[in-house]
Design a protein around this motif. Structure first.
Motif, PDB file in Angstrom:
ATOM      1  N   GLY A 124      53.584  53.979  16.341  1.00 26.59           N
ATOM      2  CA  GLY A 124      53.214  55.388  16.405  1.00 26.59           C
ATOM      3  C   GLY A 124      52.571  55.851  15.118  1.00 26.59           C
ATOM      4  O   GLY A 124      52.724  55.254  14.059  1.00 26.59           O
ATOM      5  N   ASP A 125      51.861  56.968  15.211  1.00 26.20           N
ATOM      6  CA  ASP A 125      51.215  57.490  14.014  1.00 26.20           C
ATOM      7  C   ASP A 125      52.190  58.361  13.227  1.00 26.20           C
ATOM      8  O   ASP A 125      53.209  58.828  13.735  1.00 26.20           O
ATOM      9  CB  ASP A 125      49.944  58.257  14.370  1.00 26.20           C
ATOM     10  CG  ASP A 125      50.209  59.431  15.300  1.00 26.20           C
ATOM     11  OD1 ASP A 125      51.257  59.418  15.956  1.00 26.20           O
ATOM     12  OD2 ASP A 125      49.374  60.341  15.357  1.00 26.20           O
ATOM     13  N   ILE A 128      51.893  61.376  12.079  1.00 19.84           N
ATOM     14  CA  ILE A 128      51.953  62.790  12.450  1.00 19.84           C
ATOM     15  C   ILE A 128      52.978  63.022  13.549  1.00 19.84           C
ATOM     16  O   ILE A 128      53.782  63.950  13.480  1.00 19.84           O
ATOM     17  CB  ILE A 128      50.553  63.290  12.886  1.00 19.84           C
ATOM     18  CG1 ILE A 128      49.597  63.213  11.698  1.00 19.84           C
ATOM     19  CG2 ILE A 128      50.619  64.702  13.443  1.00 19.84           C
ATOM     20  CD1 ILE A 128      48.158  63.476  12.053  1.00 19.84           C
ATOM     21  N   SER A 129      52.979  62.164  14.564  1.00 14.27           N
ATOM     22  CA  SER A 129      53.947  62.347  15.649  1.00 14.27           C
ATOM     23  C   SER A 129      55.374  62.098  15.154  1.00 14.27           C
ATOM     24  O   SER A 129      56.296  62.785  15.571  1.00 14.27           O
ATOM     25  CB  SER A 129      53.615  61.436  16.825  1.00 14.27           C
ATOM     26  OG  SER A 129      53.692  60.088  16.442  1.00 14.27           O
ATOM     27  N   TYR A 130      55.553  61.119  14.259  1.00 13.91           N
ATOM     28  CA  TYR A 130      56.891  60.894  13.701  1.00 13.91           C
ATOM     29  C   TYR A 130      57.344  62.082  12.866  1.00 13.91           C
ATOM     30  O   TYR A 130      58.510  62.489  12.914  1.00 13.91           O
ATOM     31  CB  TYR A 130      56.920  59.619  12.853  1.00 13.91           C
ATOM     32  CG  TYR A 130      57.049  58.363  13.659  1.00 13.91           C
ATOM     33  CD1 TYR A 130      58.094  58.187  14.546  1.00 13.91           C
ATOM     34  CD2 TYR A 130      56.120  57.351  13.529  1.00 13.91           C
ATOM     35  CE1 TYR A 130      58.211  57.046  15.296  1.00 13.91           C
ATOM     36  CE2 TYR A 130      56.221  56.193  14.267  1.00 13.91           C
ATOM     37  CZ  TYR A 130      57.270  56.052  15.146  1.00 13.91           C
ATOM     38  OH  TYR A 130      57.377  54.906  15.879  1.00 13.91           O
ATOM     39  N   ARG A 153      56.437  65.190  13.297  1.00 18.06           N
ATOM     40  CA  ARG A 153      56.714  66.281  14.238  1.00 18.06           C
ATOM     41  C   ARG A 153      58.088  66.092  14.887  1.00 18.06           C
ATOM     42  O   ARG A 153      58.863  67.043  14.994  1.00 18.06           O
ATOM     43  CB  ARG A 153      55.615  66.328  15.303  1.00 18.06           C
ATOM     44  CG  ARG A 153      55.719  67.527  16.212  1.00 18.06           C
ATOM     45  CD  ARG A 153      54.584  67.589  17.219  1.00 18.06           C
ATOM     46  NE  ARG A 153      53.292  67.638  16.542  1.00 18.06           N
ATOM     47  CZ  ARG A 153      52.264  66.857  16.842  1.00 18.06           C
ATOM     48  NH1 ARG A 153      52.357  65.973  17.812  1.00 18.06           N
ATOM     49  NH2 ARG A 153      51.125  66.964  16.190  1.00 18.06           N
ATOM     50  N   ILE A 154      58.390  64.855  15.284  1.00 17.14           N
ATOM     51  CA  ILE A 154      59.694  64.580  15.892  1.00 17.14           C
ATOM     52  C   ILE A 154      60.812  64.825  14.884  1.00 17.14           C
ATOM     53  O   ILE A 154      61.846  65.425  15.212  1.00 17.14           O
ATOM     54  CB  ILE A 154      59.739  63.135  16.434  1.00 17.14           C
ATOM     55  CG1 ILE A 154      58.822  62.999  17.646  1.00 17.14           C
ATOM     56  CG2 ILE A 154      61.159  62.723  16.794  1.00 17.14           C
ATOM     57  CD1 ILE A 154      58.619  61.562  18.103  1.00 17.14           C
ATOM     58  N   HIS A 155      60.605  64.386  13.659  1.00 15.79           N
ATOM     59  CA  HIS A 155      61.607  64.585  12.616  1.00 15.79           C
ATOM     60  C   HIS A 155      61.818  66.071  12.345  1.00 15.79           C
ATOM     61  O   HIS A 155      62.957  66.527  12.169  1.00 15.79           O
ATOM     62  CB  HIS A 155      61.176  63.866  11.330  1.00 15.79           C
ATOM     63  CG  HIS A 155      62.152  63.997  10.222  1.00 15.79           C
ATOM     64  ND1 HIS A 155      63.394  63.391  10.258  1.00 15.79           N
ATOM     65  CD2 HIS A 155      62.093  64.671   9.047  1.00 15.79           C
ATOM     66  CE1 HIS A 155      64.044  63.683   9.153  1.00 15.79           C
ATOM     67  NE2 HIS A 155      63.274  64.459   8.394  1.00 15.79           N
ATOM     68  N   GLN A 156      60.742  66.853  12.325  1.00  9.20           N
ATOM     69  CA  GLN A 156      60.842  68.294  12.101  1.00  9.20           C
ATOM     70  C   GLN A 156      61.593  68.963  13.242  1.00  9.20           C
ATOM     71  O   GLN A 156      62.429  69.838  13.006  1.00  9.20           O
ATOM     72  CB  GLN A 156      59.437  68.902  11.969  1.00  9.20           C
ATOM     73  CG  GLN A 156      59.426  70.389  11.696  1.00  9.20           C
ATOM     74  CD  GLN A 156      60.006  70.719  10.338  1.00  9.20           C
ATOM     75  OE1 GLN A 156      59.980  69.912   9.427  1.00  9.20           O
ATOM     76  NE2 GLN A 156      60.559  71.908  10.212  1.00  9.20           N
ATOM     77  N   GLN A 157      61.335  68.551  14.492  1.00 11.11           N
ATOM     78  CA  GLN A 157      62.039  69.131  15.634  1.00 11.11           C
ATOM     79  C   GLN A 157      63.522  68.801  15.580  1.00 11.11           C
ATOM     80  O   GLN A 157      64.362  69.654  15.866  1.00 11.11           O
ATOM     81  CB  GLN A 157      61.421  68.632  16.935  1.00 11.11           C
ATOM     82  CG  GLN A 157      60.067  69.213  17.229  1.00 11.11           C
ATOM     83  CD  GLN A 157      59.417  68.566  18.450  1.00 11.11           C
ATOM     84  OE1 GLN A 157      59.902  67.568  18.962  1.00 11.11           O
ATOM     85  NE2 GLN A 157      58.305  69.139  18.900  1.00 11.11           N
TER      86      GLN A 157
END
Length: 173
Positions: free
Chosen positions: A144-145, A147-149, A151-155
């Motif tokens: 995965g890139d 940015i998506s990691y 975003r998931i971590h922030q959520q």
């Protein structure tokens, strides 16, 4: 219909079957080239292994040459043009999932080493085993890139904070 027409039909890709297994074109070619080089190394080392009087070395050498034949048949059917069913076998091998190819190639490469643990069997089967590892890595999928990691971590961080504040407010009442 002649037998050559039937083989051509068997080797032709099925348009209904999805051929996208998540591998890029260059990685697919890398796996195929590794399979061909692994076949060459198995054949040469297997032949060298058969020049002995130890029966286990001879059995391991014969198995290695069989591995070379299977690798050529699955990865480079143009090397086996004299065999009628080569294209059909290659087409079936192409339909296998990468993890199935990985298990098959790694299992094929480990067996001669278990029969006769010598440098010839180790080095002869190393590239065939590496081919299985390459297919195994492709079965894991793309990385995965960032940015998506992020975003998931922030959520997850936000959900943890909401849970924490929810339990603190619940205790305060």
């Amino acid at each position: 219909m002649s037998s050559q027409d039937e083989q051509f039909q068997a080797a032709a890709p099925d348009p209904a079957a999805p051929s996208d297994d998540g591998m890029t074109w260059w990685y697919r070619w890398l796996c195929r080239i590794a399979g061909v080089i692994g076949g060459v190394s198995c054949a040469v080392a297997g032949l060298w292994n058969c020049v002995t009087i130890n029966p286990l070395n001879i059995a391991a050498g014969v198995w290695m040459m069989l591995n070379a034949f299977v690798l050529f048949l699955c990865e480079a059917p143009f090397c086996c043009q004299f065999i009628e069913f080569a294209n059909a076998v290659s087409a079936r091998a192409d339909k296998l999932r990468p993890w199935q190819k990985a298990a098959f190639y790694c299992g094929m490469a480990v067996f001669p080493v278990m029969l006769s643990l010598t440098l010839t069997t180790l080095f002869g089967n190393a590239i065939a085993f590496a081919t299985g590892v390459l297919y195994g890595l492709s079965a894991l999928g793309k990385k995965g890139d960032a940015i998506s990691y992020a975003r998931i971590h922030q959520q997850q961080k936000q959900m943890d904070e909401e849970k924490l504040t929810g339990t603190l407010e619940g205790q305060g009442l």
